[in-house]
Design a protein around this motif. Structure first.
Motif, PDB file in Angstrom:
ATOM      1  N   ASP A   1       0.828  -1.198   0.000  1.00  0.00           N
ATOM      2  CA  ASP A   1       0.000   0.000   0.000  1.00  0.00           C
ATOM      3  C   ASP A   1       0.869   1.257   0.000  1.00  0.00           C
ATOM      4  O   ASP A   1       0.608   2.223  -0.730  1.00  0.00           O
ATOM      5  CB  ASP A   1      -0.914  -0.015   1.221  1.00  0.00           C
TER       6      ASP A   1
ATOM      7  N   GLN B   1      -2.939   8.642   4.960  1.00  0.00           N
ATOM      8  CA  GLN B   1      -3.630   7.399   4.644  1.00  0.00           C
ATOM      9  C   GLN B   1      -3.729   6.467   5.850  1.00  0.00           C
ATOM     10  O   GLN B   1      -4.816   6.129   6.297  1.00  0.00           O
ATOM     11  CB  GLN B   1      -2.893   6.681   3.503  1.00  0.00           C
TER      12      GLN B   1
ATOM     13  N   TYR C   1      -7.174   6.086   8.737  1.00  0.00           N
ATOM     14  CA  TYR C   1      -7.984   4.875   8.635  1.00  0.00           C
ATOM     15  C   TYR C   1      -7.798   3.964   9.841  1.00  0.00           C
ATOM     16  O   TYR C   1      -8.730   3.255  10.246  1.00  0.00           O
ATOM     17  CB  TYR C   1      -7.696   4.142   7.321  1.00  0.00           C
TER      18      TYR C   1
ATOM     19  N   LEU D   1      -7.508  -3.341   2.850  1.00  0.00           N
ATOM     20  CA  LEU D   1      -6.691  -3.296   1.638  1.00  0.00           C
ATOM     21  C   LEU D   1      -7.072  -4.423   0.678  1.00  0.00           C
ATOM     22  O   LEU D   1      -7.153  -4.224  -0.541  1.00  0.00           O
ATOM     23  CB  LEU D   1      -5.205  -3.402   1.990  1.00  0.00           C
TER      24      LEU D   1
ATOM     25  N   ARG E   1     -10.346  -3.526  -0.904  1.00  0.00           N
ATOM     26  CA  ARG E   1     -10.142  -2.494  -1.916  1.00  0.00           C
ATOM     27  C   ARG E   1      -9.619  -3.101  -3.208  1.00  0.00           C
ATOM     28  O   ARG E   1     -10.046  -2.731  -4.313  1.00  0.00           O
ATOM     29  CB  ARG E   1      -9.164  -1.435  -1.398  1.00  0.00           C
TER      30      ARG E   1
ATOM     31  N   THR F   1      -9.510   4.324  -1.319  1.00  0.00           N
ATOM     32  CA  THR F   1      -9.686   3.748   0.015  1.00  0.00           C
ATOM     33  C   THR F   1     -10.996   4.199   0.666  1.00  0.00           C
ATOM     34  O   THR F   1     -11.639   3.415   1.371  1.00  0.00           O
ATOM     35  CB  THR F   1      -8.501   4.122   0.916  1.00  0.00           C
TER      36      THR F   1
END
Length: 398
Positions: A309, A336, A340, A361, A364, A377
């Motif tokens: 990521d 990021q 989250y 992740l 996603r 995201t």
């Protein structure tokens, strides 16, 4: 009053009723937590510093257990953290209640019986066997002969798309400068018998006929062990124009999670070729790399997933130079990861936010693949919540 050896940074445990058998403790510090089957009495106690497991056993194996766990800690072999040793005053050191080992409780861990719940335990079978084989490889690389490897002597923890295994009972283990092939095979043979016995016990407890029980589980673990060991011990011969294969070899070992400690380049034949021999230092390559770049602590497979990521973010933001990548790592964490992670901590039912981030992740990725473009995201998070936070929970979904 017994003699206590306690490591700094933990409670002194002096308020526990050490003069009483562990099974009879009625202190308010006792907490009821799931645990696997053990031949010893094990109970959990809660302090401000965390939760600890207390295992009652005789003096000599208690000392061995404590010593081996302490020795494995600095070389980062996955094992529980030994924090204390208790010796009760007794005329019989072989009494099963003459000593106690105190270890730190492993958050989000579970026993094999919880993992194996359900017929065949589905997708978790391969993950567990790979993890079990990997643990044995790491122990043997460290010169540790286990001597009583079984399903019950291991704790499991979900690690990104994988499962992490940790040694729990080391009372039969011994450490050597180098473990011979004979001792490694002996350990595997003991494991196969013990694992078959554990599966037979499960079959008996659940009413499954013995001829349909998964008695070959240990044999499967051995096969995976031999495959991984062969990869680590492999020696490659390269020609003068094949030096790139050295880097390929390192990348292959890194992908398996191993940090390469040394590479021997030995002239072969007429001297025009080289034999590559590698030695690995431990299975924490991605974990160490993630911490080096961001200061984030995670398990090995979690770190591998989170690094992907980070690298994607750096590429998307055009951070390609070394200084740009360093700045990109800081921006990624601030913009990021941390936001989250805060959302996940605030989400009801999320026990392990790092693992939940890995689940997010993965979600996603699946949603973006289905859509044909990167959905981002934020949209993935909303979809993930709406879908009921999909992710593999080895305790409830196995």
């Amino acid at each position: 009053m017994p003699e206590l050896t306690i490591r700094p940074g933990h409670p002194d445990f002096l308020d526990l009723p050490w003069d009483e058998p562990l099974a009879e403790w009625e202190t308010e510090r006792i907490v009821d937590l799931p645990k696997g089957i053990s031949r010893h009495e094990v109970r959990f106690v809660s302090y401000r510093q965390g939760i600890y497991a207390v295992k009652e056993l005789s003096t000599r194996p208690a000392h061995q257990d404590y010593a081996v766990l302490r020795a494995l800690e600095p070389i980062e072999v996955p094992s529980v953290l030994a924090v204390g040793l208790v010796e009760r005053r007794t005329d019989d050191p072989t009494d099963e209640r003459s000593a106690a080992l105190i270890t730190r409780y492993v958050d989000h861990s579970f026993s094999y019986r919880e993992l194996l719940a359900g017929a065949g335990f589905g997708v978790n079978r391969d993950r567990m066997l790979d993890a079990f084989a990997g643990l044995l490889v790491q122990l043997h690389l460290a010169g540790c002969f286990w001597g009583d490897c079984s399903l019950s002597n291991v704790l499991y923890r979900y690690d990104g798309p994988s499962i992490e295994t940790m040694l729990v009972d080391a009372e039969t283990a011994s450490l050597h400068e180098h473990l011979s092939d004979g001792k490694r095979i002996e350990d595997l043979e003991i494991m196969e018998v013990n694992v078959a016995g554990g599966m037979a016990d499960i079959a008996a407890a659940t009413g499954v006929a013995i001829d349909v029980a998964d008695l070959e589980l240990g044999v499967d673990i051995s096969a995976r062990y031999h495959g991984l060991w062969a990869e680590l011990a492999r020696e490659d011969i390269i020609g003068p124009e094949e030096r790139y294969k050295i880097r390929e070899r390192i990348h292959r070992l890194n992908d398996l999670g191993f940090t390469v400690d040394e590479i021997d380049l030995i002239p072969s034949g007429d001297g025009s070729k080289l034999r590559i021999r590698t030695r690995v230092a431990g299975r924490s390559f991605h974990r160490d790399r993630l911490y080096e770049l961001t200061g984030i602590e995670a398990l090995e497979s979690q770190a591998h997933q989170i690094l992907s990521d980070l690298y994607y973010y750096q590429a998307k933001e055009h951070h390609h130079s070394d200084s740009g990548k360093a700045i990109g790592a800081i921006k990624w964490r601030v913009a990021q990861f941390e936001p989250y992670l805060a959302k996940l901590r605030a989400t009801e039912g999320v026990g392990d936010p790092i693992q939940a981030y890995c689940d997010l992740l993965h979600h996603r990725y699946l949603q973006s693949s289905a859509a044909g473009y990167d959905i981002g995201t934020e949209k993935a998070f909303a979809s993930w919540l709406e879908a009921g936070r999909p992710g593999i929970d080895p305790v409830t979904d196995a």
